[in-house]
Motif scaffolding. Structure first.
Motif, PDB file in Angstrom:
ATOM      1  N   LEU A 226       0.835  -1.206   0.000  1.00 22.82           N
ATOM      2  CA  LEU A 226       0.000   0.000   0.000  1.00 22.82           C
ATOM      3  C   LEU A 226       0.870   1.256   0.000  1.00 22.82           C
ATOM      4  O   LEU A 226       2.049   1.216   0.397  1.00 22.82           O
ATOM      5  CB  LEU A 226      -0.892   0.011   1.252  1.00 22.82           C
ATOM      6  N   THR A 227       0.296   2.378  -0.412  1.00 21.43           N
ATOM      7  CA  THR A 227       0.988   3.664  -0.356  1.00 21.43           C
ATOM      8  C   THR A 227      -0.042   4.787  -0.220  1.00 21.43           C
ATOM      9  O   THR A 227      -1.194   4.617  -0.623  1.00 21.43           O
ATOM     10  CB  THR A 227       1.844   3.906  -1.625  1.00 21.43           C
ATOM     11  N   THR A 228       0.403   5.925   0.329  1.00 26.33           N
ATOM     12  CA  THR A 228      -0.477   7.105   0.344  1.00 26.33           C
ATOM     13  C   THR A 228      -0.465   7.790  -1.016  1.00 26.33           C
ATOM     14  O   THR A 228      -1.333   8.601  -1.307  1.00 26.33           O
ATOM     15  CB  THR A 228       0.001   8.150   1.377  1.00 26.33           C
ATOM     16  N   GLY A 229       0.573   7.534  -1.807  1.00 26.31           N
ATOM     17  CA  GLY A 229       0.741   8.242  -3.085  1.00 26.31           C
ATOM     18  C   GLY A 229       1.332   9.631  -2.892  1.00 26.31           C
ATOM     19  O   GLY A 229       1.556  10.353  -3.858  1.00 26.31           O
ATOM     20  N   HIS A 230       1.598  10.026  -1.637  1.00 27.20           N
ATOM     21  CA  HIS A 230       2.124  11.370  -1.371  1.00 27.20           C
ATOM     22  C   HIS A 230       3.644  11.285  -1.258  1.00 27.20           C
ATOM     23  O   HIS A 230       4.153  10.478  -0.478  1.00 27.20           O
ATOM     24  CB  HIS A 230       1.520  11.908  -0.065  1.00 27.20           C
TER      25      HIS A 230
ATOM     26  N   PRO B 296       5.418  -0.585  -7.671  1.00 28.57           N
ATOM     27  CA  PRO B 296       6.485   0.084  -8.432  1.00 28.57           C
ATOM     28  C   PRO B 296       7.072  -0.795  -9.539  1.00 28.57           C
ATOM     29  O   PRO B 296       7.734  -0.284 -10.431  1.00 28.57           O
ATOM     30  CB  PRO B 296       7.542   0.384  -7.356  1.00 28.57           C
ATOM     31  N   GLU B 297       6.795  -2.105  -9.478  1.00 26.65           N
ATOM     32  CA  GLU B 297       7.340  -3.003 -10.514  1.00 26.65           C
ATOM     33  C   GLU B 297       6.785  -2.671 -11.905  1.00 26.65           C
ATOM     34  O   GLU B 297       7.352  -3.080 -12.912  1.00 26.65           O
ATOM     35  CB  GLU B 297       7.072  -4.476 -10.141  1.00 26.65           C
TER      36      GLU B 297
ATOM     37  N   GLY C 291       1.042   2.576 -12.022  1.00 28.51           N
ATOM     38  CA  GLY C 291      -0.301   2.049 -11.745  1.00 28.51           C
ATOM     39  C   GLY C 291      -0.394   0.577 -12.058  1.00 28.51           C
ATOM     40  O   GLY C 291       0.634  -0.103 -12.211  1.00 28.51           O
ATOM     41  N   PRO C 292      -1.619   0.045 -12.190  1.00 27.59           N
ATOM     42  CA  PRO C 292      -1.774  -1.350 -12.605  1.00 27.59           C
ATOM     43  C   PRO C 292      -1.084  -1.546 -13.962  1.00 27.59           C
ATOM     44  O   PRO C 292      -1.042  -0.606 -14.761  1.00 27.59           O
ATOM     45  CB  PRO C 292      -3.290  -1.514 -12.739  1.00 27.59           C
TER      46      PRO C 292
END
Ligand SMILES: Cc1cc2nc3c(=O)[nH]c(=O)nc-3n(C[C@H](O)[C@H](O)[C@H](O)COP(=O)(O)OP(=O)(O)OC[C@H]3O[C@@H](n4cnc5c(N)ncnc54)[C@H](O)[C@@H]3O)c2cc1C
Length: 472
Positions: free
Chosen positions: A127-131, A217-218, A278-279
């Motif tokens: 998971l990530t906040t994206g910030h 990130p992959e 993203g996906p």
């Protein structure tokens, strides 16, 4: 204060109080040990919302100015204590992550949680906040929300205002307010925005709930292109964004700015940097659109490994802050930034106007060792310009701000306003852009000033921030 919170929560050492009287706007005077403004009476470290409420109640009753603080990375004077006997309320001991919810996709953290710490807990869970502001290793959740901060992946995830689900804040007099977490609502105006961006001038933020996204990130694909003109880079970003693509990173650097980031390969040109994220299928489609866009343009391609490497080393921790201090002392030079936003149609004109005015009007132009800009956050209707300037200081440290920083900042801010843009994209107004706050908001300033009068009638919250200090 000692009676309210206990001795362990009150700091009155002169050295710490002096440091707490300024922020990075005065980094050059501070590194020379010059602290000319009022020094706060104390720094207090509340451990709970109830303690913040007690401090704010005391402050209102006794007309004590409160300056909220968390990570201390402010750049625009938001942390400066400009009135006598202020109390700095430091939320960094309120540093618990209270929940991570992978089903409803949100995390709740107290104001003193460093963003990097939260990300370190989230990423192993996918998971990530994206910030991801450059100050991520140091900045904390309260300050990040209070300044309307934005991160490097903003084109995909948005700014902090797009991430906050709900929050808790304490208002003057000790009034605790919780804005509940819901996906959306139409129950009147969005009251989160009374708090987000309030820069400590309305309330103290104690807890924040932010959205979560999948961390993958992959699938990231990195791109770099060299283009002849800054306007060509801006046009490429505009085309990509308005066509509906959302690369997480979407940037163009002028050659002067590019030299300090990409010296090994920029070859005197403007550098466009993009990341598809993203996906997998979305990242691939975004990457394909980027390839197609540049296939039809004059450009040179940069090895994507170089761009990825650059990104992975972009953030500032305490080590870089310390290195900058040593450099200021040894070489009498420093660098600052002023970030603004403007519609697409006026971006290149604003860039040209600022460059030409600084070169022709700034009396110390000969001392500039670098003057450039980049666009790093883009939207359907426009983008930001982040002007960067370095100079050698040929005056006493005490005079530096008046001789260099303020006049340079003023040219950029006034040109942005003249172009119909905003004078501040993400660092906040602090204390040094208040001279233009009325011009920024025009007839809507009434809404902003009414908030201040309504919530902080006695004027005890961060005097001089957002709203110019009234002459006493
Ligand atoms: C090297 C560097 C890189 C940076 N990069 C970015 C970037 O990429 N993006 C970006 O947006 N900014 C950036 N900044 C600016 C800064 O990091 C942000 O403004 C950040 O959000 C400040 O967070 P902080 O916790 O350090 O807040 P502080 O510096 O402690 O405070 C900032 C402001 O918020 C108020 N405040 C702090 N805590 C609270 C609270 N709990 N309740 C109410 N008000 C509060 C303060 O009074 C002050 O006005 C950068 C700064 C540095 C030094």
């Amino acid at each position: 204060m000692t009676e309210l919170l206990g001795p362990h929560a009150v700091q009155t050492s002169q050295a710490q109080l002096k440091e707490a009287s300024v922020d990075r706007f005065k980094k050059y005077t501070a590194v020379h040990g010059i602290f000319d403004g009022p020094i706060p009476a104390a720094i207090v470290y509340p451990g709970s919302t109830a303690e913040v409420a007690a401090v704010l109640r005391f402050a209102e009753e006794n007309l004590v100015n409160v300056v909220p603080r968390t990570g201390g990375t402010a750049t625009e004077g938001g942390l400066e204590t400009v009135v006598e006997d202020s109390v700095v309320v430091d939320g960094s001991r309120m540093n618990a992550v209270t929940s991570i919810d992978p089903v409803d996709m949100m995390a709740t953290a107290q104001c003193g949680v460093r963003l990097a710490e939260l990300e370190d807990m989230l990423r192993p869970r996918g998971l990530t906040t994206g910030h991801s502001p450059q100050s991520k290793p140091l900045a904390q959740m309260g300050g990040l929300v209070a300044t309307r901060s934005i991160g490097q992946f903003s084109t995909l995830y948005g700014g902090i205002e797009d991430m906050v689900v709900g929050l808790e804040a304490v208002f003057p007099g000790g009034k605790v307010t919780r804005i509940k977490n819901v996906p959306r609502r139409a129950a009147g105006p969005d009251i989160r925005h009374v708090v987000i961006g309030s820069e400590g001038a309305l309330c103290f933020i104690t807890e924040v709930t932010v959205k979560l996204f999948r961390y993958q990130p992959e699938h990231n694909r990195y791109f770099g292109f060299l283009v002849d003109r800054f306007a060509d880079g801006i046009a490429a970003l505009r085309e990509l964004i308005t066509a509906g693509y959302r690369p997480s990173v979407c940037r163009v650097y002028s050659p002067e700015d590019a030299r300090q980031h990409f010296a090994g390969f920029y070859r005197g040109k403007n550098v466009v940097v993009l990341v598809a994220e993203g996906p997998k299928r979305i990242a691939d489609a975004t990457a394909e659109a980027i390839e197609e866009l540049f296939a039809g343009r004059r450009h040179e391609r940069v090895d994507s490994g170089l761009i990825q490497h650059w990104f992975e080393n972009l953030n500032w921790g305490q080590d870089r802050i310390d290195a900058e201090k040593a450099d200021m002392l040894t070489n009498a030079r420093l660098g600052y930034t002023t970030e603004v936003s403007v519609d697409w149609s006026r971006t290149s004109d604003l860039f040209d106007a600022v460059m030409s005015r600084i070169r022709s009007e700034f009396p110390r132009a000969a001392d500039l060792t670098m003057l450039g800009a980049h666009s790093s956050h883009s939207y359907q209707t426009g983008t930001n310009l982040y002007f960067v300037y370095d100079y050698t200081i040929n005056c006493s440290p005490r005079e530096e701000i008046e001789v260099y920083h303020k006049p340079l900042n003023a040219i950029i801010v006034t040109e942005a306003l003249r172009a119909g843009g905003s004078m501040v994209h993400h660092h906040g107004i602090g204390k040094y852009r208040t001279p233009w706050v009325r011009q920024e908001h025009g007839s809507a300033f009434y809404l902003l000033s009414t908030l201040k009068h309504a919530f902080d009638a006695k004027g005890v919250m961060n005097a001089g921030t957002i709203f110019p200090l009234e002459p006493s």
